[in-house]
Scaffold this motif. Structure first.
Motif: not given
Ligand SMILES: C[S@@+](CC[C@H](N)C(=O)[O-])C[C@H]1O[C@@H](n2cnc3c(N)ncnc32)[C@H](O)[C@@H]1O
Length: 369
Positions: A7-14, A92-94, A177-179, A16-30
């Protein structure tokens, strides 16, 4: 690996995916902007010629995306909830859903922490704050701090405003995202309007002008860092996790003087359970103040449980669980994370109700659902 470790690993991966939306935002927006550029390039030369300045407009959107990317990377850099720098692990994928939630988080910044959100906050938060001041003044606990819980607090402005009045407030939220975003505002933003976002450039519909679409919003309009002494003296805190899991716990029984919910109750799989958890968590004589619509979040999600009560039935459940309504039901017209300049405006007729857990134990009526 034990179930807990899984459960802890799944939570950490989740996370990490959300954190990646912040740092990888320009890839998606562009990527989305490239589609617009392609559509433009497919027009005939005559049509393109009639669209004066369109290519430059797309360039301006690209600059806005660049500014958002800088701001979002800064916002994410404040969070290391799993003990490592946010967003540094490869992902891997958002999912499209999580990119979309990031864009909503940017709009939520306007609602909660910008001058542009002032009217919306006046509509949604002020009735709750005024009622709290009236029915549970911050000084009403005979020298003790009045404890207020704000479940589903989003970007935390309502929780912060209540804490600013001298209440001991705990916000609760389960979305990373909110946190991540609240953590930045509450703990990292050093001065007012230190961050610039362009919240409207992702949506091409219903803009009156290019300037409207590109316009910038500066956040935060009020800087929590200026209130750090007050907030630490009253114990302002954030409880990260699912509301029912955290506050349905027996240790939470009878702990809270007030529960304040705004646009929250309809996030439940089972709204009856929310009502029960709120009732149990309140002290005898404690109050629940609620404002919001009934846009049941899981109503149209296949495979997800969803109990959708009409407002009159919800109010009957509230009374059967043991609450007393303290005032007649009121209606408040509210928008939610809206673009005030858009040609499309959605307005909710929100129910605003105030109820109290009786001071003496109550004889419960069977729910009969
Ligand atoms: C519609 S938003 C309202 C946010 C805020 N109260 C406002 O008025 O701007 C609902 C919020 O509740 C959060 N939420 C939904 N279900 C939750 C749960 N079970 N536990 C904690 N938070 C939850 C969502 O992540 C979201 O931020």
């Amino acid at each position: 690996m034990s179930a807990d470790e899984d459960e802890d690993t799944a939570e950490m991966l989740h996370f990490n995916e959300i954190a990646h939306t912040f740092v990888g935002y320009s890839g998606d927006a562009l990527r989305a902007l490239r589609l617009r550029r392609n559509q433009f390039s497919l027009l005939s030369g005559d049509d393109r010629g009639l669209l004066a300045g369109y290519a430059e407009h797309l360039d301006a959107i690209e600059r806005g995306i660049g500014a958002n990317a800088t701001a979002l990377a800064e916002i994410a850099s404040g969070s290391n909830m799993f003990g490592e720098r946010t967003g540094t692990r490869p992902v891997a994928r958002v999912s499209e859903e999580n990119w979309s939630k990031l864009r909503s988080t940017i709009r939520q910044f306007v609602r909660d922490w910008s001058v542009d959100g002032a009217l919306e906050r006046q509509q949604c938060y002020q009735p709750l704050i005024d009622a709290l001041l009236r029915v549970k003044p911050a000084s009403s606990a005979g020298g003790d701090l009045v404890r207020v819980l704000v479940p589903g607090c989003g970007l935390s402005r309502l929780a912060f405003e209540i804490a600013r009045l001298g209440y001991s407030v705990t916000g609760n939220e389960f979305s990373y995202h909110m946190l991540i975003a609240s953590n930045w505002v509450l703990n990292c933003a050093r001065e007012r309007e230190c961050c610039t976002l362009h919240p409207y450039l992702h949506h091409a519909l219903n803009h009156r002008s290019r300037a409207d679409m590109l316009r910038a919003v500066r956040v935060p309009d009020v800087c929590p860092a200026e209130y750090v002494d007050l907030l630490s003296s009253t114990g302002f805190s954030m409880a990260a996790g699912d509301f029912v899991e955290l506050f349905g716990d027996s240790e939470q029984r009878g702990q809270w003087d007030a529960v304040v919910t705004c646009f929250f109750v309809d996030t439940a799989h089972n709204i009856v359970e929310y009502v029960r958890v709120i009732f149990a968590a309140l002290k005898p004589g404690g109050v629940w103040l609620n404002l919001g619509p009934l846009l049941y979040h899981f109503a149209e999600t296949r495979g997800e449980a969803s109990i959708e009560l009409e407002l009159d039935e919800l109010l009957r459940v509230v009374e059967r669980v043991g609450f007393e309504l303290m005032a007649p039901l009121e209606w408040r017209q509210c928008t939610y994370a809206s673009d005030a300049r858009s040609m499309l405006q959605s307005v909710y007729d929100c129910a605003f109700f105030q109820c109290r857990k009786p001071a003496a134990p109550v004889q419960l009526t069977p729910l009969g659902l």
